[in-house]
Motif scaffolding. Structure first.
Motif, PDB file in Angstrom:
ATOM      1  N   ARG A 150       1.067   4.871  -3.776  1.00 30.29           N
ATOM      2  CA  ARG A 150       0.594   4.136  -4.951  1.00 30.29           C
ATOM      3  C   ARG A 150       0.330   5.078  -6.120  1.00 30.29           C
ATOM      4  NH1 ARG A 150       2.328   0.797  -2.039  1.00 30.29           N
ATOM      5  NH2 ARG A 150       1.337  -1.128  -1.313  1.00 30.29           N
ATOM      6  N   ALA A 151      -0.158   6.284  -5.822  1.00 24.35           N
ATOM      7  CA  ALA A 151      -0.422   7.252  -6.887  1.00 24.35           C
ATOM      8  C   ALA A 151       0.863   7.678  -7.591  1.00 24.35           C
ATOM      9  CB  ALA A 151      -1.136   8.478  -6.318  1.00 24.35           C
ATOM     10  N   ARG A 152       1.990   7.628  -6.873  1.00 29.78           N
ATOM     11  CA  ARG A 152       3.277   7.990  -7.468  1.00 29.78           C
ATOM     12  C   ARG A 152       4.033   6.773  -7.994  1.00 29.78           C
ATOM     13  NH1 ARG A 152       6.759  10.784  -3.344  1.00 29.78           N
ATOM     14  NH2 ARG A 152       5.786   9.278  -1.941  1.00 29.78           N
ATOM     15  N   GLY A 153       3.384   5.613  -7.948  1.00 28.15           N
ATOM     16  CA  GLY A 153       4.004   4.403  -8.460  1.00 28.15           C
ATOM     17  C   GLY A 153       5.018   3.771  -7.534  1.00 28.15           C
ATOM     18  N   ASN A 161      -3.926  -3.702   6.496  1.00 27.47           N
ATOM     19  CA  ASN A 161      -4.878  -3.641   7.610  1.00 27.47           C
ATOM     20  C   ASN A 161      -5.553  -2.276   7.668  1.00 27.47           C
ATOM     21  OD1 ASN A 161      -4.291  -6.238   8.418  1.00 27.47           O
ATOM     22  ND2 ASN A 161      -2.785  -5.620   9.956  1.00 27.47           N
ATOM     23  N   ALA A 162      -4.771  -1.209   7.460  1.00 24.11           N
ATOM     24  CA  ALA A 162      -5.333   0.143   7.485  1.00 24.11           C
ATOM     25  C   ALA A 162      -6.374   0.316   6.386  1.00 24.11           C
ATOM     26  CB  ALA A 162      -4.220   1.177   7.334  1.00 24.11           C
ATOM     27  N   MET A 163      -6.083  -0.184   5.189  1.00 19.60           N
ATOM     28  CA  MET A 163      -7.009  -0.057   4.073  1.00 19.60           C
ATOM     29  C   MET A 163      -8.279  -0.861   4.315  1.00 19.60           C
ATOM     30  SD  MET A 163      -4.410  -0.120   0.797  1.00 19.60           S
ATOM     31  CE  MET A 163      -5.722   0.306  -0.357  1.00 19.60           C
ATOM     32  N   ILE A 164      -8.139  -2.046   4.897  1.00 24.37           N
ATOM     33  CA  ILE A 164      -9.311  -2.889   5.173  1.00 24.37           C
ATOM     34  C   ILE A 164     -10.205  -2.232   6.223  1.00 24.37           C
ATOM     35  CG2 ILE A 164     -10.058  -5.081   6.176  1.00 24.37           C
ATOM     36  CD1 ILE A 164      -7.578  -6.347   4.875  1.00 24.37           C
ATOM     37  N   ILE A 165      -9.584  -1.734   7.311  1.00 26.76           N
ATOM     38  CA  ILE A 165     -10.364  -1.082   8.368  1.00 26.76           C
ATOM     39  C   ILE A 165     -11.103   0.138   7.822  1.00 26.76           C
ATOM     40  CG2 ILE A 165     -10.180   0.245  10.517  1.00 26.76           C
ATOM     41  CD1 ILE A 165      -7.816  -1.577  11.261  1.00 26.76           C
ATOM     42  N   LEU A 204      -0.948   7.877   3.360  1.00 24.75           N
ATOM     43  CA  LEU A 204       0.393   7.655   2.816  1.00 24.75           C
ATOM     44  C   LEU A 204       0.404   6.527   1.795  1.00 24.75           C
ATOM     45  CD1 LEU A 204       2.562   8.003   6.053  1.00 24.75           C
ATOM     46  CD2 LEU A 204       2.322   9.653   4.195  1.00 24.75           C
ATOM     47  N   THR A 205      -0.415   5.499   2.023  1.00 24.31           N
ATOM     48  CA  THR A 205      -0.489   4.385   1.068  1.00 24.31           C
ATOM     49  C   THR A 205      -1.054   4.855  -0.267  1.00 24.31           C
ATOM     50  OG1 THR A 205      -0.811   2.798   2.882  1.00 24.31           O
ATOM     51  CG2 THR A 205      -1.443   2.086   0.672  1.00 24.31           C
ATOM     52  N   ILE A 206      -2.126   5.630  -0.217  1.00 22.41           N
ATOM     53  CA  ILE A 206      -2.722   6.160  -1.448  1.00 22.41           C
ATOM     54  C   ILE A 206      -1.736   7.063  -2.173  1.00 22.41           C
ATOM     55  CG2 ILE A 206      -4.560   7.626  -2.363  1.00 22.41           C
ATOM     56  CD1 ILE A 206      -6.334   6.625  -0.071  1.00 22.41           C
ATOM     57  N   TRP A 207      -1.024   7.908  -1.410  1.00 20.19           N
ATOM     58  CA  TRP A 207      -0.056   8.827  -2.000  1.00 20.19           C
ATOM     59  C   TRP A 207       1.093   8.060  -2.656  1.00 20.19           C
ATOM     60  CZ3 TRP A 207       0.540  13.312  -3.994  1.00 20.19           C
ATOM     61  CH2 TRP A 207       1.786  13.930  -4.081  1.00 20.19           C
ATOM     62  N   VAL A 252      -3.429   7.224  13.447  1.00 19.75           N
ATOM     63  CA  VAL A 252      -2.314   6.555  12.776  1.00 19.75           C
ATOM     64  C   VAL A 252      -2.820   5.702  11.613  1.00 19.75           C
ATOM     65  CG1 VAL A 252      -0.472   4.869  13.053  1.00 19.75           C
ATOM     66  CG2 VAL A 252      -0.851   6.577  14.820  1.00 19.75           C
ATOM     67  N   THR A 253      -3.941   5.023  11.803  1.00 19.28           N
ATOM     68  CA  THR A 253      -4.528   4.245  10.709  1.00 19.28           C
ATOM     69  C   THR A 253      -4.894   5.151   9.542  1.00 19.28           C
ATOM     70  OG1 THR A 253      -5.439   2.661  12.301  1.00 19.28           O
ATOM     71  CG2 THR A 253      -6.382   2.652  10.095  1.00 19.28           C
ATOM     72  N   PHE A 254      -5.463   6.311   9.868  1.00 14.69           N
ATOM     73  CA  PHE A 254      -5.828   7.278   8.828  1.00 14.69           C
ATOM     74  C   PHE A 254      -4.589   7.783   8.096  1.00 14.69           C
ATOM     75  CE2 PHE A 254      -7.064  11.539   7.333  1.00 14.69           C
ATOM     76  CZ  PHE A 254      -8.210  11.220   6.616  1.00 14.69           C
ATOM     77  N   LEU A 255      -3.510   8.045   8.850  1.00 19.47           N
ATOM     78  CA  LEU A 255      -2.272   8.511   8.234  1.00 19.47           C
ATOM     79  C   LEU A 255      -1.685   7.445   7.308  1.00 19.47           C
ATOM     80  CD1 LEU A 255       0.065  10.560   8.004  1.00 19.47           C
ATOM     81  CD2 LEU A 255       1.129   9.392   9.951  1.00 19.47           C
TER      82      LEU A 255
END
Length: 255
Positions: A174-177, A195-199, A169-172, A162-165
């Protein structure tokens, strides 16, 4: 665990072997009483270990729901759907890559792909093959699986599926603005995405640093060194064949 013991015994394993492999499967330990792990095992044994490794990597609250007659509620779990999708998708990808190699029958590639995908994403750590002989793509795919790990609330390691997902999803988004991150028609709070990005950043930084240190202090390429580092961080215990050549400082780092 008892169900796996009986299944392995029916598949031809001795009682001692069945008990040892069942406990180490459900605890995602990966230890085997055989010198070559599960290499040379029958397809029946491999599929039994694959199925029970899958269960060991699932959130145990979902297994409790299923055991108490609430199977439909467990199957509706988004975590289980994500986990299953990752396992099936990566199994098919690795199976296709193995199938392209000469001399590997389709049935063998499916069994090996499913077995290694599940035992790695659950960080069980069993092996039936020499990973140094696998294609580069397969090894990179297995590296990602070790990094992501199993479900939260299970005995699996890694940063958790779930953290990986959430990270993807966060990168996707942000990439679309997009300013919000959504999954299954629900908005994920900013605190959880952070938290997911930090981990993920911490584990990734440790893996890269570990790979650089290991390759600099041991006769090992950077790719294999990162494989060793991620395997240690995710408590998988697999190797591309270079563990015996690690220097003392590299061994201390792995510890």
């Amino acid at each position: 665990t008892l169900c796996e013991v009986l299944a392995l015994r029916l598949a031809g394993e001795s009682w001692f072997s069945a008990v040892c492999h069942s406990f180490t499967t459900m605890a995602t330990g990966g230890f085997s009483i055989n010198n070559t792990s599960l290499s040379g095992s029958s397809p029946a044994v491999m599929w039994i270990v694959t199925i029970f490794s899958f269960l060991a990597g699932v959130n145990f609250s979902l297994l409790f729901l299923a055991a108490t007659g609430k199977l439909r509620a467990a199957l509706r779990s988004e975590e289980l759907r994500v986990y299953t999708a990752v396992v099936v998708g990566m199994t098919l990808l690795i199976c296709l890559c193995l199938r392209l190699q000469a001399g590997i029958p389709l049935s063998g590639s499916i069994t090996d792909a499913a077995f290694q995908t599940v035992t790695i994403i659950t960080t069980t750590g069993f092996a039936t093959v020499d990973f140094a002989m696998w294609p580069t793509f397969c090894r990179m795919a297995l590296l990602v699986l070790m990094f992501s790990g199993g479900c939260a609330g299970s005995t699996a390691g890694g940063i958790k599926t779930v953290t990986f997902l959430v990270l993807v999803l966060t990168i996707w988004a942000r990439a679309r603005g997009k300013s919000t991150v959504c999954a299954f028609k629900r908005t994920i709070p900013d605190e959880q995405t952070q938290n997911a990005m930090i981990i993920a950043f911490i584990v990734l930084a440790l893996a890269v640093f570990g790979g650089i240190f290991i390759s600099a202090t041991s006769p090992m390429g950077f790719t294999d060194a990162v494989y060793e580092a991620v395997s240690a961080l995710a408590t998988v215990g697999l190797s591309a064949g270079g563990t015996a050549s690690l220097s003392i400082p590299a061994q201390i780092l792995i510890i």
